[in-house]
Design an enzyme around this catalytic site. Structure first.
Site, PDB file in Angstrom:
ATOM      1  N   SER A   1       0.869  -1.185   0.000  1.00 42.02           N
ATOM      2  CA  SER A   1       0.000   0.000   0.000  1.00 42.02           C
ATOM      3  C   SER A   1       0.899   1.226   0.000  1.00 42.02           C
ATOM      4  O   SER A   1       2.086   1.126   0.293  1.00 42.02           O
ATOM      5  CB  SER A   1      -0.863   0.021   1.260  1.00 42.02           C
ATOM      6  OG  SER A   1      -0.118   0.502   2.366  1.00 42.02           O
ATOM      7  N   ASP A   2       0.344   2.395  -0.331  1.00 39.58           N
ATOM      8  CA  ASP A   2       1.144   3.593  -0.105  1.00 39.58           C
ATOM      9  C   ASP A   2       1.043   3.929   1.386  1.00 39.58           C
ATOM     10  O   ASP A   2       0.235   3.364   2.125  1.00 39.58           O
ATOM     11  CB  ASP A   2       0.703   4.762  -0.999  1.00 39.58           C
ATOM     12  CG  ASP A   2       1.841   5.789  -1.146  1.00 39.58           C
ATOM     13  OD1 ASP A   2       2.822   5.716  -0.387  1.00 39.58           O
ATOM     14  OD2 ASP A   2       1.755   6.662  -2.028  1.00 39.58           O
ATOM     15  N   TRP A   3       1.868   4.865   1.806  1.00 43.46           N
ATOM     16  CA  TRP A   3       1.985   5.192   3.241  1.00 43.46           C
ATOM     17  C   TRP A   3       0.603   5.491   3.865  1.00 43.46           C
ATOM     18  O   TRP A   3      -0.019   6.502   3.554  1.00 43.46           O
ATOM     19  CB  TRP A   3       2.900   6.403   3.408  1.00 43.46           C
ATOM     20  CG  TRP A   3       3.120   6.824   4.818  1.00 43.46           C
ATOM     21  CD1 TRP A   3       2.173   7.305   5.695  1.00 43.46           C
ATOM     22  CD2 TRP A   3       4.349   6.805   5.539  1.00 43.46           C
ATOM     23  NE1 TRP A   3       2.748   7.589   6.892  1.00 43.46           N
ATOM     24  CE2 TRP A   3       4.081   7.292   6.836  1.00 43.46           C
ATOM     25  CE3 TRP A   3       5.653   6.431   5.224  1.00 43.46           C
ATOM     26  CZ2 TRP A   3       5.075   7.419   7.805  1.00 43.46           C
ATOM     27  CZ3 TRP A   3       6.634   6.564   6.190  1.00 43.46           C
ATOM     28  CH2 TRP A   3       6.343   7.048   7.465  1.00 43.46           C
ATOM     29  N   GLY A   4       0.154   4.569   4.691  1.00 43.19           N
ATOM     30  CA  GLY A   4      -1.112   4.795   5.389  1.00 43.19           C
ATOM     31  C   GLY A   4      -2.337   4.790   4.501  1.00 43.19           C
ATOM     32  O   GLY A   4      -3.416   5.216   4.916  1.00 43.19           O
ATOM     33  N   SER A   5      -2.203   4.290   3.271  1.00 41.55           N
ATOM     34  CA  SER A   5      -3.345   4.434   2.347  1.00 41.55           C
ATOM     35  C   SER A   5      -4.514   3.523   2.726  1.00 41.55           C
ATOM     36  O   SER A   5      -5.655   3.776   2.317  1.00 41.55           O
ATOM     37  CB  SER A   5      -2.921   4.206   0.889  1.00 41.55           C
ATOM     38  OG  SER A   5      -2.585   2.861   0.663  1.00 41.55           O
TER      39      SER A   5
END
Ligand code: BGC
Length: 766
Positions: A296-300
């Protein structure tokens, strides 16, 4: 045996050797794959559910870099999780010793000792900084780009890193978006070639070598189409644009063997990309057969709550895994929610096993199980980082990345002797901005400035004045500086220096962090007082060479209309000043071409050369004889500088465009040729570009599309014939039937020096 027969015999033997050699390699590869598959299965059979979920969990190092960390001061907790085997990967831990320390906990304290995969944003060099990716792309030099990626990989791998979150392959048409600096620009063909080159550069031929790292194609997908160029904004595009424009570079990365993908922050047509089953499960893992894993992207995962798509963490975890997101970067959701989601039947064991199998496979391929500390050799770190090889590599890339936008009256190259040069501008002596935005491991102020680069040439007298000062803005965060917007006290000295000079070199543009993530802008002129300074200096000495440093296309109408010379240097990295000086003094002849159109006005954005015709196309300009056509009342439609544009210190002439046939059968190919002559006085490089227009199809088609290019070096007075083969694959697109195919009909081929070329020949596909 006659010579001819002997030749044939040798050729046959060579072919035979080649056949056996490649089948030997293929067999050996199959064996490795098989044994990895077996080893992954064996390991998984020993893993508890918690340990499996742990592999899907990625933590940031013990500090924040690009986003809020859900639990401040949670280093102790992270450490405990590492020891329990609940962490599969860490990012932003770097340095041979630091990586060894976290790896040691995972390997020696956890029950099964599964090594971590260590991720890092190696975007344009690790500590020795290469030009920003948009700049590298301006070289159109695939070998150089691949080499830059492999050097970056070697340097980062020496510092413990084995996985980069690059290449970013988002197509970008809107210069307001700060992240255009991270990609390859607006074109899916060029973008695909560069995606492939970068993946091959990072990963090399052998992923288990200590000099290579796993690559990551990001951001899947359509992040570059954020509405109005505002970062993280919503994306709403149709299937036509998604398949024809956005997806091709991702597919190219997959075909190049990229090991991982990262999804994106944006929602796409109503669904956050992190939860997009169609993209991740159907297209990527299904149609394209991608066998690596998706992070995932950061915290997505967590951000889906703010999107209003997930009700809570629990729901977000279910959405993410069901859609095929395999690893959770810093949301802490898989770790806390997957177990209960499994119990409730919201996710399946098969989904968890699939994700873990993908993650472990990459770790085995990296050779981490053979030696988890293979990237943690302090001696190697010391000898590789910042070495001569690295500095020569980034210097070479920097030379190739510059684009000469204007050079009237032969003001460039500068004379090497007896010149009085006034070097003016806030970025002229700046050693930080040239490093650009992604340079986490670089030392601040470690670039060679333009002042230093010019001073290394001894023959001239250089007077330096900032004119507009750089001021500190947010010292705590990335030590950012800003271009002054309140104080003009430097103008006077700059004007005085300009008055006395034979030639003025002005270094203006964006400071290093003015483009990049979270750095969207609504105005694209020269920031702060720079435009005012430029005009004030011009009044006393119009003999100005404008050296631009920036991470995105800017609006440069005034400069284009008034100044004799403009050199686009982007944010060019550690060796910036040396490379710029070489070009200014003519020791290197610039050959870069723009990978994005430069607008005349922000109001034109998004702007790109491969636009659709509309039902009301017209001549460019506001005087097409009628109001009712697709245009602006106050500006031209065309860009100031088109995609593919760039000049040289020599001149090239194109002639004799021809086709081997005016009809192309579906199963064959034809050749388009052109003669390119160097009509100037010095040797130069030219990127010969071929565009094709499909006149009529089952969906509307762009006015032209890049389908081939060739980078040539030509001696003065010499001519070269360039040939492009055209077959049906070059004419395929995502049709009304929702498949890729070529449709018979009329086509035009354009070959020339940039995307606005008018030289053409026509053919029909039967
Ligand atoms: C960016 C990614 C990056 C990640 C990790 C995010 O904010 O969107 O491109 O890889 O942070 O640093």
């Amino acid at each position: 045996m006659t010579f001819h027969n002997f030749f044939l015999f040798r050729r046959f033997n060579l072919l035979l050797f080649f056949y056996f050699f490649t089948s030997f390699i293929a067999d050996a590869q199959n064996e490795i794959d098989l044994s990895i598959r077996q080893r992954v299965s064996d390991l998984m059979s020993k893993m508890t559910l918690e340990e499996k979920i742990g592999q899907m969990n990625q933590y940031n190092g013990f500090w924040n870099v690009t986003g809020p960390s859900p639990a401040e001061g949670n280093a102790k907790e992270k450490y405990d999780h590492l020891a329990k085997g609940w962490v599969g990967s860490m990012l932003n831990v770097r340095g041979a010793e630091e990586v060894r320390a976290v790896q040691k906990v995972a390997v020696e304290q956890s029950r099964l000792g599964i090594p971590l995969i260590i991720g890092f944003d190696l975007i344009h060099g690790y500590k020795t900084i290469s030009p920003i990716p948009l700049a590298e792309s301006a070289s159109w030099d695939l070998d150089a780009i691949k080499n830059a990626a492999s050097l970056g990989a070697k340097e980062a791998a020496a510092a413990g890193i084995n996985w980069t979150f690059a290449p970013m392959v988002d197509i970008t048409r809107d210069a307001r978006w700060g992240r255009v600096m991270e990609g390859a620009g607006e074109d899916p063909y060029l973008g695909s070639q560069i995606a492939s080159a970068r993946v091959k550069g990072f990963q090399g031929l052998d992923l288990s070598s200590p000099n290579t790292v796993a690559a990551c194609a990001k951001h899947f997908a359509a992040y570059g189409f954020a509405e109005a160029g505002r970062d993280y904004n919503t994306v709403d595009i149709g299937d036509n644009t998604l398949h024809n424009i956005v997806l091709p570079p991702f597919k190219a990365a997959t075909e190049a063997g990229v090991k991982t993908f990262m999804n994106s922050f944006n929602d796409l047509n109503g669904i956050p990309a992190t939860a997009d089953k169609n993209l991740q499960r159907n297209i990527l893992k299904g149609d394209w057969g991608f066998e690596g894993f998706i992070v995932s992207d950061w915290g997505s995962l967590k951000e889906m709550i703010d999107h209003g798509y997930a009700e809570n963490n629990h729901h977000a975890g279910s959405l993410g895994l069901n859609a095929g997101s395999d690893m959770d970067m810093e949301s802490y959701i898989y770790l806390t929610e997957l177990k209960s989601l499994l119990k409730e039947g919201e996710v399946t064991m098969a989904q968890i096993n699939d994700a873990v199998r993908r993650i472990l496979t990459v770790k085995f391929e990296l050779g981490l199980f053979e030696d988890p500390y293979k990237y943690c050799d302090v001696e190697r770190e010391q000898s590789v980082i910042g070495s001569k090889e690295m500095n020569e590599g980034v210097l070479d890339m920097a030379r190739k990345s510059m684009v000469l936008l204007k050079n009237d009256k032969g003001i460039l190259p500068l004379k090497k002797q007896a010149q009085k040069i006034a070097l003016i501008g806030p970025l002229a002596a700046d050693k930080n901005s040239p490093l650009g935005n992604w340079r986490i491991a670089a030392e601040n102020n470690s670039a060679v400035s333009v002042l230093e680069g010019l001073q290394a040439y001894k023959g001239n007298v250089i007077t330096h004045e900032q004119g507009v000062k750089l001021v500190e803005a947010i010292p705590a965060f990335h030590e950012e500086v800003q271009i002054n917007t309140t104080d003009k006290c430097g103008f006077k000295a700059a004007i005085k220096a300009a008055k006395k000079a034979d030639v003025v070199v002005m270094v203006l543009g964006e400071y290093g962090f003015q483009s990049g993530e979270g750095r969207s802008r609504t105005k694209l002129g020269l920031p702060g007082f720079q435009q005012e300074l430029l005009e004030a200096v011009y009044k006393v000495n119009p003999n100005i060479v404008l050296v631009l440093m920036n991470g995105r296309p800017l609006v440069l109408n005034w400069a284009e209309a008034h100044l004799p010379a403009i050199l686009e240097t982007w944010h060019l990295g550690t060796q910036s000043g040396n490379a710029i000086a070489e070009v200014l003094y003519g020791d290197y002849n610039p050959s870069g071409k723009l990978p994005m159109s430069f607008p005349r006005s922000v109001g034109q954005l998004p702007l790109y050369y491969n636009y659709k015709s509309t039902g009301r196309p017209g001549a460019d300009g506001t005087d097409a004889g009628s109001v009712f056509w697709s245009h602006y009342g106050d500006e031209k439609n065309t860009p100031l500088y088109p995609f593919g544009y760039g000049l040289s210190y020599t001149t090239f002439e194109y002639s004799n465009i021809r086709l081997s046939s005016n009809t192309l059968d579906l199963e064959s190919s034809i050749t388009a040729s052109v003669t390119v002559s160097n009509t100037g006085k010095v040797k130069g490089k030219e990127v010969v570009q071929m565009y094709i227009k499909d006149h009529f199809a089952s969906t509307t088609r762009p006015v032209r599309e890049l389908k081939g290019f060739e980078l040539l070096s030509i001696e003065p007075g010499a001519s070269v014939d360039v040939q492009f083969e055209i077959s049906k694959e070059d004419l395929e697109f995502y049709t009304e039937k929702k498949i890729w195919e070529a449709e018979p009909g009329a086509f035009t081929v354009f070959i020339g020096t940039n995307s606005a070329t008018k030289r053409y020949a026509a053919f029909t596909l039967r």
